[in-house]
Design an enzyme around this catalytic site. Structure first.
Site, PDB file in Angstrom:
ATOM      1  N   ASP A  34      -2.258 -53.815 -38.069  1.00 53.74           N
ATOM      2  CA  ASP A  34      -0.883 -54.211 -38.322  1.00 53.74           C
ATOM      3  C   ASP A  34      -0.181 -54.534 -37.002  1.00 53.74           C
ATOM      4  OD1 ASP A  34       1.439 -54.333 -40.218  1.00 53.74           O
ATOM      5  OD2 ASP A  34       2.192 -52.743 -38.912  1.00 53.74           O
ATOM      6  N   GLU A  60     -19.868 -48.586 -30.975  1.00 46.68           N
ATOM      7  CA  GLU A  60     -20.614 -47.327 -30.885  1.00 46.68           C
ATOM      8  C   GLU A  60     -21.361 -47.017 -32.173  1.00 46.68           C
ATOM      9  OE1 GLU A  60     -17.814 -44.274 -30.076  1.00 46.68           O
ATOM     10  OE2 GLU A  60     -17.202 -45.070 -28.117  1.00 46.68           O
TER      11      GLU A  60
END
Length: 563
Positions: free
Chosen positions: A216, A264
Site C-alpha cells: 500500500d 530468502e
C-alpha cells in the site's frame, strides 16, 4: 450460506517449482469485509472466504490478494493497522489465516496479503508511546513544531489524501504528519527500528506460507527531509505532478532490502506495488531486477473507453516495463476507484479519468449502465489478452456497478467527512457482493436477515453468482472461458516474447493487435467494422457476435487459421 465443494488436495495444487508464476498470473482481489460473511455479523471474514474458495477455483484465478486483515480500529477499513502480526477479530484469527493459506494452496491458488508500511494506526503501541513522549518514541514518526505565532500553524502546506491538512497537533503543541486520516500517523522510514520491524513482519508472514504482499502507498514511506511546501495542487493532477511526500529516491533502498528478504524463501516471495507516480518511466524504477516484481498499471485503469488513449497507455507501459525486464500489471477496478461499469456508463473524456473527477459529475450526468456493462465486458477481454499479469476486483465477474445512492448516514469512508461532506468517497465500490437470492444480503451472509456493513442496492437479484451461473451468456461464464483460453492460446507466447504485441489496425475507434497466432480486436467506436478473413473467433465480449462483423463496444479474440 451455500457454496460449491472445494476440490481435494489430490486433484489440484500449486506448483512450488514455478518461480515465475507472477509474470502472467490472474489475481483476484478480495476486499475481505465485503466478500463473504461466514459468522453472520454483516462483515466478511476468513470463514466466508474459505467457504467461497470453490467460486474462485471455478473462475480460474491463479492467486488472491486480500485487503488488510490485521488488528485495527477500522477507521479506514483496516488500513490503520494496530498489530501486523494478529488478525482482526472481526475476520478471524491467526490460525484461520494459516488454514486459508493452506486450503487455497491445495486448490492451486496462491495468497497475497496487503502490507501498509507508510503509516500505522493511532492505536498502535508505538504511537501510544509517542503521545506519552517516551524517550525515542516520537523519532519513529514525523513530529515537527508548528509555524507562525506559538507554532499554531501546521509545519507545511501538505494536504491529506482524504482532504484537509496532513498535520494534527497534540497536547504539547507539536504536530505529527498523517498523509491520510489523523488516525493514521506516518512512520519515519529513516529510523532503523522502523526498517527492522518491517523486515520481521515480512518474515513472520512468509514463514507461514504467504506468497507475497501488495504494498500500500508504495510510493510513500520516504519524504523529502526538508519537508518543504508542496504548493497548490490542481484538481486531477495529484497523480501526475511531483510532490515532496511521494516517490522519493529513498524508497528504492527500502525495496532492495525487502527483495533480499523475499529471496530468502523457497520459492521466493513476490511483491506488487501500489505506486501512483507521474509517469511510467518513474514506475519502471520500482521494477528494477533487485527491487519489486510488479506494480499496478493505473494509467490503464484511468484510461477512457477510447482506442487512441488505450493504445498510448499500453505502448508506454510495455516499453517501460520491458526496459527493466518486468511484466506489466493491468487492472480495471479496485477498492479505491469508481467501478469500471460506472466509469464506462457515462460520456468518455479525452483525458485520463480520476475517481474524484468522475464522482463529481454523477449528479449532472445519469449513467447508462447497459452501455457501461457492454464496455466493461469488452475492456475485460482486452485486459486479459495483454501480456503480463492481470488483477480482477471482486464483483468484476458479475459486472457490478458503483452503488451511487448509499445513504449519507451509512457512509464509512473517511473521505466523506474529511472532504467537508463534498466527496462521497469510495464506499460505492466496496459494497458486499451478491451470491444468491432476491433481496439483501443476497447470500453474502450466513444470516439471511443481517444488514451488511454497507447497504446493497435493491435491484441486484439478477447480478448474483447464482443468477450468472444459470445464464451461459453472463459475464461470469465469459470470465471463466477467457481465463481458461488465456492459459492455452497465450501460454505459448509467454516465453521469450511475453511482452511483445504487434499492432495491426489503428483506424478511428479501433484497437487491434497480434500476439503469436492470436489477434485481439476492440471496437470503441460507433460503427461496425469487418474482421479480417482467415481467422476464427474464440471468444467475444458480446456472446451474440459470431460472424465477421464487430459491433461497437465489443472485443473479440481471433486465431489465425492455417492456410
Amino acid at each position: 450460506m451455500t457454496s460449491r465443494p472445494v476440490p481435494t488436495a489430490t486433484e489440484h495444487g500449486i506448483d512450488i517449482t514455478d518461480h515465475d508464476w507472477w509474470r502472467s498470473a490472474v489475481v483476484y482481489q478480495v476486499y475481505i469485509r465485503s466478500f463473504s460473511d461466514g459468522n453472520g455479523d454483516g462483515v466478511g471474514d476468513l470463514t466466508g472466504l474459505r467457504n467461497r474458495l470453490g467460486h474462485l477455483h471455478e473462475l480460474g484465478v491463479d492467486a488472491i490478494w486480500i485487503n488488510p486483515w490485521y488488528r485495527s480500529p477500522m477507521i479506514d477499513a483496516g488500513y490503520d493497522v494496530a498489530d501486523f502480526r494478529q488478525i482482526d477479530p472481526s475476520f478471524g484469527d491467526l490460525a484461520e489465516a494459516e488454514q486459508l493459506i493452506n486450503e487455497a494452496h491445495r486448490v492451486g491458488i496462491r495468497v497475497i496479503a496487503d502490507i501498509v508500511p507508510n503509516h500505522v494506526s493511532a492505536d498502535h503501541d508505538w504511537f501510544h508511546a509517542a503521545l506519552r513522549d517516551e524517550p525515542g518514541a516520537r523519532e519513529k514518526f514525523i513530529f515537527r513544531p508548528g509555524r507562525g505565532v506559538d507554532g499554531a500553524q501546521p509545519p507545511n502546506d501538505w494536504l491529506s489524501a482524504f482532504g484537509g491538512p496532513a498535520w494534527s497537533r497534540v497536547d504539547d503543541g507539536s504536530w505529527y504528519l498523517h498523509l491520510f486520516a489523523p488516525a493514521q500517523p506516518d512512520l519515519n522510514w529513516e529510523h532503523p527500528a522502523v526498517r527492522a520491524e518491517f523486515d520481521d513482519i515480512l518474515r513472520f508472514w512468509f514463514s507461514r506460507g504467504l506468497d507475497g504482499f501488495r504494498i500500500d502507498v508504495a510510493h510513500g514511506l520516504v519524504k523529502d527531509p526538508a519537508l518543504p511546501d508542496a504548493g497548490a495542487i490542481t484538481p486531477g493532477t495529484q497523480h501526475t505532478k511531483p510532490h515532496p511526500a511521494w516517490d522519493q529516491e529513498g524508497v528504492h533502498d527500502v525495496y532492495r532490502r525487502w527483495r533480499s528478504v523475499a529471496d530468502e524463501f523457497d520459492p521466493p516471495r513476490v511483491f506488487v506495488a501500489e505506486a501512483w507516480v507521474p509517469d511510467n518511466e518513474r514506475l519502471a524504477r520500482y521494477l528494477r531486477p533487485d527491487e519489486l516484481h510488479t506494480a499496478f498499471q493505473f494509467d490503464f485503469l484511468r484510461a477512457p473507453w477510447r482506442a487512441a488513449q488505450l493504445r498510448a497507455v499500453i505502448d508506454d507501459s510495455l516499453d517501460q516495463a520491458r526496459a527493466v525486464g518486468a511484466p506489466s500489471t493491468w487492472v480495471l477496478s479496485n477498492h479505491d476507484v469508481v467501478r469500471a461499469v460506472t466509469r464506462y456508463a457515462r460520456s468518455q473524456p479525452n483525458h485520463l479519468i480520476e475517481s474524484e473527477w468522475d464522482r463529481a459529475r454523477w449528479a449532472a450526468e445519469q449513467p447508462d449502465l447497459a452501455l457501461g456493462r457492454r464496455r466493461a465486458r469488452g475492456a475485460a477481454l482486452l485486459q486479459l489478452a495483454l501480456p503480463g499479469t492481470a488483477y480482477l476486483y471482486q464483483g468484476d465477474e458479475l459486472l457490478l456497478a458503483e452503488h451511487e445512492e448509499i445513504p449519507h448516514d451509512r457512509r464509512q469512508d473517511p473521505t466523506w467527512a474529511q472532504s467537508g461532506y463534498t466527496d462521497v468517497g469510495r464506499d460505492g465500490c466496496r459494497v458486499p457482493i451478491p451470491f444468491s437470492g432476491d433481496a439483501p444480503p443476497y447470500g453474502f451472509s450466513s444470516h439471511e436477515a443481517v444488514d451488511p456493513w454497507l447497504p446493497q442496492p435493491q435491484d441486484w437479484s439478477e447480478l448474483t453468482v447464482a443468477a450468472a451461473e444459470a445464464n451461459p451468456n453472463s459475464a461470469l461464464w465469459m470470465y471463466r472461458e477467457a481465463l481458461a483460453l488465456r492459459r492455452t492460446v497465450f501460454g505459448g507466447v509467454e516465453e521469450g516474447s511475453a511482452d511483445e504485441i504487434e499492432w495491426i489496425d489503428d483506424s478511428d475507434g479501433v484497437l487491434a493487435f497480434r500476439r503469436g497466432r492470436m489477434q485481439v480486436w476492440v471496437n470503441t467506436g460507433t460503427h461496425e467494422i469487418v474482421l479480417p478473413a482467415g481467422t476464427r473467433m474464440l471468444i467475444a465480449s458480446d456472446p451474440t457476435v459470431t460472424g465477421q462483423i464487430l459491433p461497437p463496444d465489443t472485443t473479440v479474440w481471433l486465431v489465425e487459421e492455417d492456410i
